[in-house]
Design a protein around this motif. Structure first.
Motif, PDB file in Angstrom:
ATOM      1  N   ALA A 223       0.817  -1.211   0.000  1.00 33.23           N
ATOM      2  CA  ALA A 223       0.000   0.000   0.000  1.00 33.23           C
ATOM      3  C   ALA A 223       0.852   1.264   0.000  1.00 33.23           C
ATOM      4  CB  ALA A 223      -0.938   0.007   1.203  1.00 33.23           C
ATOM      5  N   MET A 224       0.300   2.323  -0.568  1.00 30.59           N
ATOM      6  CA  MET A 224       0.881   3.661  -0.533  1.00 30.59           C
ATOM      7  C   MET A 224      -0.106   4.574   0.181  1.00 30.59           C
ATOM      8  SD  MET A 224       2.116   3.851  -4.525  1.00 30.59           S
ATOM      9  CE  MET A 224       0.515   3.252  -5.095  1.00 30.59           C
ATOM     10  N   TYR A 225       0.382   5.326   1.145  1.00 29.72           N
ATOM     11  CA  TYR A 225      -0.487   6.270   1.846  1.00 29.72           C
ATOM     12  C   TYR A 225      -0.558   7.561   1.038  1.00 29.72           C
ATOM     13  CZ  TYR A 225      -2.486   9.271   5.422  1.00 29.72           C
ATOM     14  OH  TYR A 225      -3.295  10.135   6.107  1.00 29.72           O
ATOM     15  N   VAL A 226      -1.763   8.062   0.845  1.00 31.01           N
ATOM     16  CA  VAL A 226      -1.962   9.278   0.059  1.00 31.01           C
ATOM     17  C   VAL A 226      -2.805  10.252   0.854  1.00 31.01           C
ATOM     18  CG1 VAL A 226      -3.970   8.260  -1.095  1.00 31.01           C
ATOM     19  CG2 VAL A 226      -2.861  10.226  -2.114  1.00 31.01           C
ATOM     20  N   GLU A 227      -2.475  11.520   0.723  1.00 35.53           N
ATOM     21  CA  GLU A 227      -3.268  12.575   1.360  1.00 35.53           C
ATOM     22  C   GLU A 227      -3.224  13.801   0.467  1.00 35.53           C
ATOM     23  OE1 GLU A 227      -3.395  15.149   5.515  1.00 35.53           O
ATOM     24  OE2 GLU A 227      -2.580  13.114   5.506  1.00 35.53           O
ATOM     25  N   HIS A 228      -4.389  14.266   0.060  1.00 34.59           N
ATOM     26  CA  HIS A 228      -4.443  15.400  -0.869  1.00 34.59           C
ATOM     27  C   HIS A 228      -5.719  16.187  -0.626  1.00 34.59           C
ATOM     28  CE1 HIS A 228      -3.940  17.898  -4.340  1.00 34.59           C
ATOM     29  NE2 HIS A 228      -5.036  17.453  -4.910  1.00 34.59           N
ATOM     30  N   GLY A 237      -5.863   8.096   2.693  1.00 36.27           N
ATOM     31  CA  GLY A 237      -6.014   6.659   2.865  1.00 36.27           C
ATOM     32  C   GLY A 237      -4.914   5.894   2.166  1.00 36.27           C
ATOM     33  N   TRP A 238      -5.228   4.679   1.789  1.00 35.82           N
ATOM     34  CA  TRP A 238      -4.222   3.770   1.258  1.00 35.82           C
ATOM     35  C   TRP A 238      -4.646   3.230  -0.110  1.00 35.82           C
ATOM     36  CZ3 TRP A 238      -5.822   4.224   6.210  1.00 35.82           C
ATOM     37  CH2 TRP A 238      -4.855   4.469   7.190  1.00 35.82           C
ATOM     38  N   LEU A 239      -3.749   3.377  -1.078  1.00 33.91           N
ATOM     39  CA  LEU A 239      -3.912   2.806  -2.410  1.00 33.91           C
ATOM     40  C   LEU A 239      -2.872   1.713  -2.583  1.00 33.91           C
ATOM     41  CD1 LEU A 239      -4.219   5.884  -4.813  1.00 33.91           C
ATOM     42  CD2 LEU A 239      -5.953   4.135  -4.492  1.00 33.91           C
ATOM     43  N   CYS A 240      -3.280   0.591  -3.136  1.00 35.43           N
ATOM     44  CA  CYS A 240      -2.325  -0.488  -3.362  1.00 35.43           C
ATOM     45  C   CYS A 240      -1.670  -0.354  -4.726  1.00 35.43           C
ATOM     46  CB  CYS A 240      -3.005  -1.852  -3.250  1.00 35.43           C
ATOM     47  SG  CYS A 240      -3.040  -2.474  -1.555  1.00 35.43           S
ATOM     48  N   GLN A 241      -0.458  -0.875  -4.820  1.00 39.60           N
ATOM     49  CA  GLN A 241       0.249  -0.900  -6.089  1.00 39.60           C
ATOM     50  C   GLN A 241      -0.570  -1.673  -7.123  1.00 39.60           C
ATOM     51  OE1 GLN A 241       4.417  -2.145  -5.705  1.00 39.60           O
ATOM     52  NE2 GLN A 241       4.038  -2.221  -3.508  1.00 39.60           N
ATOM     53  N   PRO A 242      -0.429  -1.324  -8.384  1.00 36.43           N
ATOM     54  CA  PRO A 242      -1.147  -2.062  -9.433  1.00 36.43           C
ATOM     55  C   PRO A 242      -0.803  -3.541  -9.466  1.00 36.43           C
ATOM     56  CG  PRO A 242      -0.285   0.000 -10.280  1.00 36.43           C
ATOM     57  CD  PRO A 242       0.291  -0.160  -8.921  1.00 36.43           C
ATOM     58  N   GLN A 252     -12.055  -3.168  -1.717  1.00 29.90           N
ATOM     59  CA  GLN A 252     -12.313  -1.784  -2.077  1.00 29.90           C
ATOM     60  C   GLN A 252     -13.214  -1.166  -1.018  1.00 29.90           C
ATOM     61  OE1 GLN A 252     -13.828  -1.626  -6.102  1.00 29.90           O
ATOM     62  NE2 GLN A 252     -11.891  -2.298  -6.986  1.00 29.90           N
ATOM     63  N   HIS A 253     -12.650  -0.303  -0.201  1.00 30.80           N
ATOM     64  CA  HIS A 253     -13.388   0.347   0.885  1.00 30.80           C
ATOM     65  C   HIS A 253     -13.301   1.851   0.693  1.00 30.80           C
ATOM     66  CE1 HIS A 253     -13.700  -3.454   3.163  1.00 30.80           C
ATOM     67  NE2 HIS A 253     -12.473  -3.674   2.725  1.00 30.80           N
ATOM     68  N   ARG A 282      -8.451  -7.094 -13.973  1.00 27.48           N
ATOM     69  CA  ARG A 282      -8.143  -7.070 -12.549  1.00 27.48           C
ATOM     70  C   ARG A 282      -8.751  -5.831 -11.893  1.00 27.48           C
ATOM     71  NH1 ARG A 282      -6.069 -11.794 -10.706  1.00 27.48           N
ATOM     72  NH2 ARG A 282      -4.666 -10.758  -9.236  1.00 27.48           N
ATOM     73  N   HIS A 283      -8.780  -5.825 -10.569  1.00 30.09           N
ATOM     74  CA  HIS A 283      -9.424  -4.737  -9.822  1.00 30.09           C
ATOM     75  C   HIS A 283      -8.449  -4.183  -8.788  1.00 30.09           C
ATOM     76  CE1 HIS A 283     -13.443  -5.801 -11.406  1.00 30.09           C
ATOM     77  NE2 HIS A 283     -12.979  -7.032 -11.359  1.00 30.09           N
ATOM     78  N   PRO A 284      -8.411  -2.857  -8.626  1.00 28.86           N
ATOM     79  CA  PRO A 284      -7.504  -2.271  -7.628  1.00 28.86           C
ATOM     80  C   PRO A 284      -8.003  -2.520  -6.214  1.00 28.86           C
ATOM     81  CG  PRO A 284      -8.866  -0.564  -8.620  1.00 28.86           C
ATOM     82  CD  PRO A 284      -9.164  -1.842  -9.373  1.00 28.86           C
ATOM     83  N   ALA A 285      -7.090  -2.399  -5.265  1.00 28.69           N
ATOM     84  CA  ALA A 285      -7.417  -2.535  -3.843  1.00 28.69           C
ATOM     85  C   ALA A 285      -7.114  -1.207  -3.157  1.00 28.69           C
ATOM     86  CB  ALA A 285      -6.598  -3.659  -3.205  1.00 28.69           C
ATOM     87  N   PHE A 286      -8.019  -0.772  -2.278  1.00 22.11           N
ATOM     88  CA  PHE A 286      -7.817   0.522  -1.623  1.00 22.11           C
ATOM     89  C   PHE A 286      -8.689   0.635  -0.385  1.00 22.11           C
ATOM     90  CE2 PHE A 286     -10.877   1.023  -5.123  1.00 22.11           C
ATOM     91  CZ  PHE A 286     -11.994   1.477  -4.450  1.00 22.11           C
TER      92      PHE A 286
END
Length: 613
Positions: A223-228, A237-242, A252-253, A282-286
């Motif tokens: 996961a990568m933490y993102v804030e914008h 929150g957190w976005l997962c690598q492709p 997916q939450h 495929r589907h992303p996870a976040f």
């Protein structure tokens, strides 16, 4: 058949069917009431999968003695008092329907105590009939017991699944709610057996621990933490690598102002942000949280409040899409030390509003199936040194190089580096497919075709952007029959489409003519492309159909123009490719979403060969 007024109890039971589907639905409504009451701890107990008992106890503000019986009355709520309140709802509940609906299909008891009283009080409802108010010992807060769910609606009760299945639904629902309120502690038990315990999480480390507890350690490892924050919207929150893409959209939450959602506009925006880096199908996870002014969203759009309507859906869609794309754009080895990449007004976030991001951990390891540990990569992978000079860049042109289309792309030479760059220095080729590169603390393996495909693709996109979209007039205009609504939309957006190289003119109530197309798309199925564009315009008021079609062509050219397997590269050529990867956005994945490189630490190699034992 005569028209008659339905009995009050039957009205309540019909209404209950809109929000009360199973025990998990009951608990969702009760827990949301607890969270609205400011609870810092919520304890849930169930029996027989919730069909026999659902008990929720919280330490919130409690219910006043005089209002306790009123809480079980239909359309009685403390959340709103006027239409103005409804337009800026900031609570999870607001309709005043949940408790009376639950009470109409169960035996319900509420015990509560507010800070204004030294003792608690309770009231019960059996088949919709209320008992008198009675004193009851209770700390400040509320306990709601729901017993024998659907005992008076046999048709609904027989649709309940096995105890194990209903318990699983409850567990998943509690986990989703636990993600929505990190500062609140949750516990779930059945027959005095703990099914879940989530302590309050106030620090960032505690939040990550809760996320890992719910969605798994592997999720957090990728996961990568993102804030914008921009234009009245905040996303964190957190976005997962492709490379951690899933076969199903099961991780997916998404939460809007603390409310969990399943919204098509949001899903579309995030999926679009993963374009060019997500493997097909495929589907992303976040796990993502969005905060906006409550007045910009209508939460009264779904019985279970899982969908909403945005006042400006296009703005929300663009904010989410651009934020996700910008984060994924920076998934390349040299991102931490590189200058911000140039922005594109059509698809990128402005550099004046950067996205805060915690770099990924263990890049591309899990997806390769290598025997590697969970130890993070060395520091220079997270923050590569900027001391080494960049090699000469590939030559930029205003059009796609002809050599790329012919599969004759030359690898430029590279100068020697005084300091180890993020992807190290090439040692050799393996079977003419992989580049082996040495880093100070480990080994890097690069799929040379996948890596060169990505770098070629991104260079061609940049060249096309710099030179504009060339339009090619059709010798004979193509007439396309569409629905009247589609013709209206295409006519309205004709100037915008013309700037993208597509000249569309209305030719009748249900007809349009294509007079010119982007040069890249001269051989495409224009009928299908036009319908795809009109569908986008109707749904979102904008379209990326032309851009995506062009990118598809560029991707094909890049794939055929990239170095092929079993081509022998000299060490300077291999190093040139590594340096180009360090400057190319999204170079951690090829155009099809496959990883382009992976890292194995010396510690991992030592453990593999049992060194030191």
């Amino acid at each position: 058949m005569p028209i008659r007024v339905l009995p009050e109890q039957l009205i309540h039971q019909i209404a209950a069917g809109e929000v009360i589907e199973r025990p998990a639905s009951v608990l969702k409504e009760l827990i949301e009431n607890s969270l609205d009451a400011g609870a810092k701890r919520v304890d849930i107990e169930i029996e027989e999968g919730g069909a026999k008992l659902c008990r929720v106890r919280d330490d919130g503000c409690g219910i006043e003695r005089e209002e306790l019986a009123l809480a079980l009355s239909r359309h009685a709520t403390s959340k709103i008092a006027s239409i103005d309140d409804l337009e800026r709802v900031g609570t999870l509940g607001f309709r005043g329907e949940a408790l009376p609906s639950i009470a109409s299909v169960s035996r319900t008891k509420i015990t509560s105590r507010s800070a204004n009283h030294s003792v608690g009080y309770s009231v019960s409802s059996d088949n919709g009939v209320l008992t008198d108010l009675e004193p009851a010992p209770h700390s400040i807060g509320t306990t709601v017991e729901v017993r024998d769910l659907f005992f008076n609606v046999p048709a609904r009760r027989k649709f309940l699944r096995a105890e194990r299945t209903e318990t699983q639904h409850i567990s998943r629902m509690i986990e989703r709610l636990a993600l929505s309120k990190f500062e609140t502690a949750f516990s779930l038990s059945a027959a005095r057996r703990s099914l879940g315990d989530f302590p309050a999480a106030r620090s960032q480390i505690e939040r990550e621990r809760r996320v890992a507890q719910i969605v798994g350690d592997e999720f957090m490892a990728n996961a990568m933490y993102v804030e914008h924050e921009s234009s009245g919207c905040k996303l964190w929150g957190w976005l997962c690598q492709p490379t951690y893409a899933r076969a199903q959209p099961d991780l997916q939450h998404f939460y809007l102002n603390g409310r969990m959602l399943r919204d098509r506009l949001i899903s579309s925006a995030i999926r679009l942000g993963y374009r060019d880096v997500m493997f097909h199908g495929r589907h992303p996870a976040f796990v993502l949280f969005m905060e906006i002014d409550p007045r910009q969203v209508d939460v009264n759009a779904h019985p279970a409040k899982l969908e909403v309507r945005f006042r400006d859906g296009r703005h929300i869609h663009n904010f989410l899409f651009k934020t996700v794309e910008r984060v994924l754009r920076e998934t390349y080895a040299g991102a931490a030390s590189a200058a911000p990449p140039p922005t594109d007004a059509n698809s990128l976030m402005p550099t004046a509003e950067p996205v805060s991001m915690w770099p990924m951990r263990g890049p591309n390891q899990a997806s390769l199936g290598l025997r590697v540990s969970e130890s993070p990569p060395p520091a220079y992978f997270r923050q590569p040194s900027a001391a080494y000079p960049s090699p000469p860049a590939f030559e930029r042109t205003s059009a796609v190089p002809a050599a790329a289309a012919a599969g004759e792309m030359e690898m430029p030479a590279v100068e020697s580096q005084p300091e180890t760059p993020p992807l190290g220095f090439a040692l050799a080729q393996l079977h003419g497919i992989y580049i082996l590169s040495q880093a100070p603390d480990g080994l890097i393996l690069v799929d040379m075709h996948a890596a060169h495909e990505r770098t070629t693709y991104e260079r061609m996109k940049a060249a096309l952007d710099n030179g504009g979209v060339a339009s090619q007039p059709l010798l004979v205009p193509l007439s396309v029959s569409v629905a009247a609504s589609e013709a209206d939309v295409l006519e309205e957006h004709a100037p915008a489409l013309n700037r993208l190289g597509l000249d569309v003119m209305r030719s009748g109530p249900t007809g349009v003519q294509i007079r010119a197309v982007p040069a890249f798309l001269a051989q495409k199925d224009l009928d299908e492309l036009l319908r795809r564009i009109s569908a986008d315009l109707s749904a979102d008021g904008s379209t990326r159909g032309i851009e995506e079609a062009i990118n598809e062509v560029l991707g094909t050219i890049a794939c055929h123009g990239a170095v092929r397997a079993h081509r022998n590269l000299a060490v300077p050529e291999m190093n040139a490719l590594l340096r180009e990867m360090e400057r190319t956005v999204r170079s951690d994945q090829c155009n099809h979403g496959r990883p382009t490189w992976t890292y194995v630490s010396l510690g991992d190699l030592d453990r593999m060969f049992l060194r030191g034992r």
